[in-house]
Design an enzyme around this catalytic site. Structure first.
Site, short mmCIF file in Angstrom:
data_model
loop_
_atom_site.label_atom_id
_atom_site.label_comp_id
_atom_site.label_asym_id
_atom_site.label_seq_id
_atom_site.Cartn_x
_atom_site.Cartn_y
_atom_site.Cartn_z
N THR A 6 0.82 -1.21 0.00
CA THR A 6 0.00 0.00 0.00
C THR A 6 0.86 1.27 0.00
OG1 THR A 6 -0.09 -0.04 2.43
CG2 THR A 6 -1.87 -1.16 1.23
N ASN A 33 4.92 -10.53 3.27
CA ASN A 33 3.54 -10.37 2.80
C ASN A 33 3.32 -11.08 1.46
OD1 ASN A 33 2.61 -8.94 4.97
ND2 ASN A 33 2.81 -6.93 4.02
N ASN A 55 -3.04 -11.69 8.89
CA ASN A 55 -2.80 -11.63 10.33
C ASN A 55 -3.29 -12.88 11.05
OD1 ASN A 55 -1.56 -9.11 10.23
ND2 ASN A 55 -3.48 -7.99 10.50
N GLU A 81 16.20 -20.56 25.20
CA GLU A 81 16.67 -21.81 24.60
C GLU A 81 16.53 -21.77 23.09
OE1 GLU A 81 15.94 -25.52 27.47
OE2 GLU A 81 14.13 -24.32 27.17
#
Length: 284
Positions: A6, A33, A55, A81
């Site tokens: 965008t 993306n 998302n 770890e």
């Protein structure tokens, strides 16, 4: 991302942000993306993914990656770890990830994947959350998180199968006896309410430190150079108080990072040639 961007200055933003991550983060798990857009289109049958769809997938992946923090057991781990086992060199702390299976609710899928199939799928470049070409780069270290109905015996067999030279042509570095850190959570993976991914009795999530990340830096440099060669849109940054030198230094930082990955690949390939020659000499 060519499909979902965008902003015309996205190449500059990527270079500037990545330069800061090189200097000021201990470990970075990256998402692209463009790769996510392609994954959702191919595997979830959503022809025009939105940021909401992207998302939701990221939330599923992060939920799998952090699952060992929320469950007690002999084969769970902490973030410390994770960093300790995956970061071989201080600057090479960029990690890629994938999950399997990745199918939509509308997909009729009755057969449950085996642990071996799940594991192999996580190392398929078509499943990566980054846009990476299918070439023989080097895996420096790996972490596999299993949730649901899995056994250690099946996991060990799956990893042994993965390491077979002609199985998937995957190169693993031999810096340590075992380049895999395994986490197992016996409870089945939850599904996100309103999410796009189907629920399965078992899943696998892979986090890897691979030299293939050099491809990502090379692509970011190439895209930003197209704008920077003509100083296109640079005035927006300079007008906010940034100097041209800041953009140039960020680019050079990414070039150095790319060269580091390239050098490790070159060294590994040289070792492969030497090993082949030694084998041929022994046979003679």
């Amino acid at each position: 991302s060519l499909n979902i961007s965008t902003s015309m200055v996205e190449p500059y933003n990527s270079v500037l942000a990545s330069s800061e991550h090189i200097e000021y983060t201990d470990a970075t798990i990256a998402f692209d993306n463009e790769a996510l857009y392609d994954l959702i289109t191919r595997k979830l049958d959503i022809q025009r993914p939105t940021y909401t769809n992207i998302n939701r997938v990221i939330a599923n992946v992060i939920g799998s990656e952090t699952a060992p923090l929320r469950h007690n057991g002999p084969l769970t781990r902490t973030l410390d770890e994770l960093q300790l086992n995956l970061i071989s060199y201080p600057r090479l702390h960029f990690l890629q990830t994938s999950i399997s299976p990745m199918l939509s609710y509308g997909n009729v899928y009755h057969e449950s994947l085996t642990v071996s199939e799940l594991t192999a799928a996580t190392f398929d470049p078509d499943s990566y959350m980054l846009k990476i070409s299918k070439r023989k780069d080097l895996y420096l270290a790996n972490s596999l998180i299993y949730q649901g109905d899995v056994t250690l015996r099946d996991i060990n067999a799956a990893i042994a199968d993965l390491k077979r030279p002609k199985k998937m042509s995957i190169n693993f570095e031999n810096l340590q006896p075992d380049t895999f850190k395994i986490s197992v959570i016996s409870s089945p993976p939850p599904s996100i309410p309103g999410g796009d991914l189907n629920k399965f009795p078992r899943t696998a999530c892979m986090i890897a430190n691979s030299t293939s990340f050099g491809q990502v830096f090379k692509r970011m440099i190439r895209h930003s150079d197209k704008l920077w060669s003509k100083r296109a849109f640079a005035h927006w940054f300079i007008g906010e108080g940034m100097e041209e030198q800041d953009l140039s230094e960020a680019r050079e930082n990414l070039v150095c990072q790319y060269q580091d990955y390239k050098a490790i690949n070159k060294e590994f390939k040289a070792r492969q040639v030497d090993a082949t020659q030694d084998k041929e000499s022994t046979l003679k």
